[in-house]
Write a protein that holds these residues in place. Structure first.
Motif, PDB file in Angstrom:
ATOM      1  N   LEU A  58       0.823  -1.211   0.000  1.00 25.80           N
ATOM      2  CA  LEU A  58       0.000   0.000   0.000  1.00 25.80           C
ATOM      3  C   LEU A  58       0.857   1.261   0.000  1.00 25.80           C
ATOM      4  CD1 LEU A  58      -2.875  -0.905   2.454  1.00 25.80           C
ATOM      5  CD2 LEU A  58      -2.932  -0.862  -0.035  1.00 25.80           C
ATOM      6  N   LEU A  72       1.319   2.847  -3.420  1.00 21.80           N
ATOM      7  CA  LEU A  72       0.181   3.387  -4.157  1.00 21.80           C
ATOM      8  C   LEU A  72       0.274   4.905  -4.250  1.00 21.80           C
ATOM      9  CD1 LEU A  72      -2.832   1.337  -2.772  1.00 21.80           C
ATOM     10  CD2 LEU A  72      -1.858   1.220  -5.042  1.00 21.80           C
ATOM     11  N   TRP A  79      -0.957   8.874  -4.127  1.00 25.14           N
ATOM     12  CA  TRP A  79      -1.710   9.579  -3.107  1.00 25.14           C
ATOM     13  C   TRP A  79      -3.192   9.691  -3.425  1.00 25.14           C
ATOM     14  CZ3 TRP A  79      -0.961  10.849   1.736  1.00 25.14           C
ATOM     15  CH2 TRP A  79       0.326  10.828   2.221  1.00 25.14           C
ATOM     16  N   ARG A  80      -3.573   9.557  -4.660  1.00 25.44           N
ATOM     17  CA  ARG A  80      -4.987   9.728  -4.999  1.00 25.44           C
ATOM     18  C   ARG A  80      -5.869   8.620  -4.413  1.00 25.44           C
ATOM     19  NH1 ARG A  80      -5.114   8.324 -11.446  1.00 25.44           N
ATOM     20  NH2 ARG A  80      -4.542   6.153 -11.236  1.00 25.44           N
ATOM     21  N   TYR A  81      -5.279   7.519  -3.996  1.00 24.08           N
ATOM     22  CA  TYR A  81      -6.051   6.419  -3.410  1.00 24.08           C
ATOM     23  C   TYR A  81      -6.031   6.436  -1.887  1.00 24.08           C
ATOM     24  CZ  TYR A  81      -5.897   4.537  -8.125  1.00 24.08           C
ATOM     25  OH  TYR A  81      -6.020   4.373  -9.474  1.00 24.08           O
ATOM     26  N   ARG A  82      -5.376   7.416  -1.281  1.00 17.19           N
ATOM     27  CA  ARG A  82      -5.250   7.435   0.187  1.00 17.19           C
ATOM     28  C   ARG A  82      -6.601   7.586   0.874  1.00 17.19           C
ATOM     29  NH1 ARG A  82      -0.179   5.628   1.727  1.00 17.19           N
ATOM     30  NH2 ARG A  82       1.059   6.010  -0.118  1.00 17.19           N
ATOM     31  N   ARG A  83      -7.485   8.392   0.319  1.00 16.79           N
ATOM     32  CA  ARG A  83      -8.787   8.593   0.959  1.00 16.79           C
ATOM     33  C   ARG A  83      -9.558   7.272   1.021  1.00 16.79           C
ATOM     34  NH1 ARG A  83     -13.835  12.323  -0.995  1.00 16.79           N
ATOM     35  NH2 ARG A  83     -15.110  11.903   0.819  1.00 16.79           N
ATOM     36  N   GLU A  84      -9.542   6.506  -0.042  1.00 18.88           N
ATOM     37  CA  GLU A  84     -10.227   5.214  -0.047  1.00 18.88           C
ATOM     38  C   GLU A  84      -9.585   4.247   0.941  1.00 18.88           C
ATOM     39  OE1 GLU A  84      -9.386   6.868  -2.793  1.00 18.88           O
ATOM     40  OE2 GLU A  84     -11.316   7.259  -3.755  1.00 18.88           O
ATOM     41  N   LEU A  85      -8.263   4.295   1.047  1.00 16.48           N
ATOM     42  CA  LEU A  85      -7.585   3.416   2.002  1.00 16.48           C
ATOM     43  C   LEU A  85      -7.944   3.793   3.435  1.00 16.48           C
ATOM     44  CD1 LEU A  85      -4.069   3.097   0.362  1.00 16.48           C
ATOM     45  CD2 LEU A  85      -5.862   1.389   0.468  1.00 16.48           C
TER      46      LEU A  85
END
Length: 73
Positions: free
Chosen positions: A24, A27, A29-35
């Motif tokens: 993870l 990945l 930064w654009r996927y951090r909110r979902e994580l």
């Protein structure tokens, strides 16, 4: 025997968490909110499960005849 199983399970969970964390970390930064949402969901689910288990143990300590139910006064 149960102690060994518990220890092995804990070590396995720790290793999986470490491997997932490393993956993870790569990945964008654009996927951090979902994580973060996924982490919040997992933490809430674990907390809810733990509270449910604890409350069921507390509820079992009293006898069923002393607890009020539907239609009982």
């Amino acid at each position: 025997m149960k102690r060994d199983l518990t220890r092995n399970l804990a070590v396995g969970v720790l290793l999986v968490a470490l491997a997932v964390g490393v993956q993870l970390g790569s990945l964008p930064w654009r996927y951090r909110r979902e994580l973060w949402q996924l982490q919040g969901f997992a933490a809430g689910a674990l907390l809810g499960y733990g509270v449910g288990r604890l409350s069921s143990r507390v509820g079992q300590s009293g006898s069923p005849s002393n607890r009020p139910g539907i239609g009982q006064d």
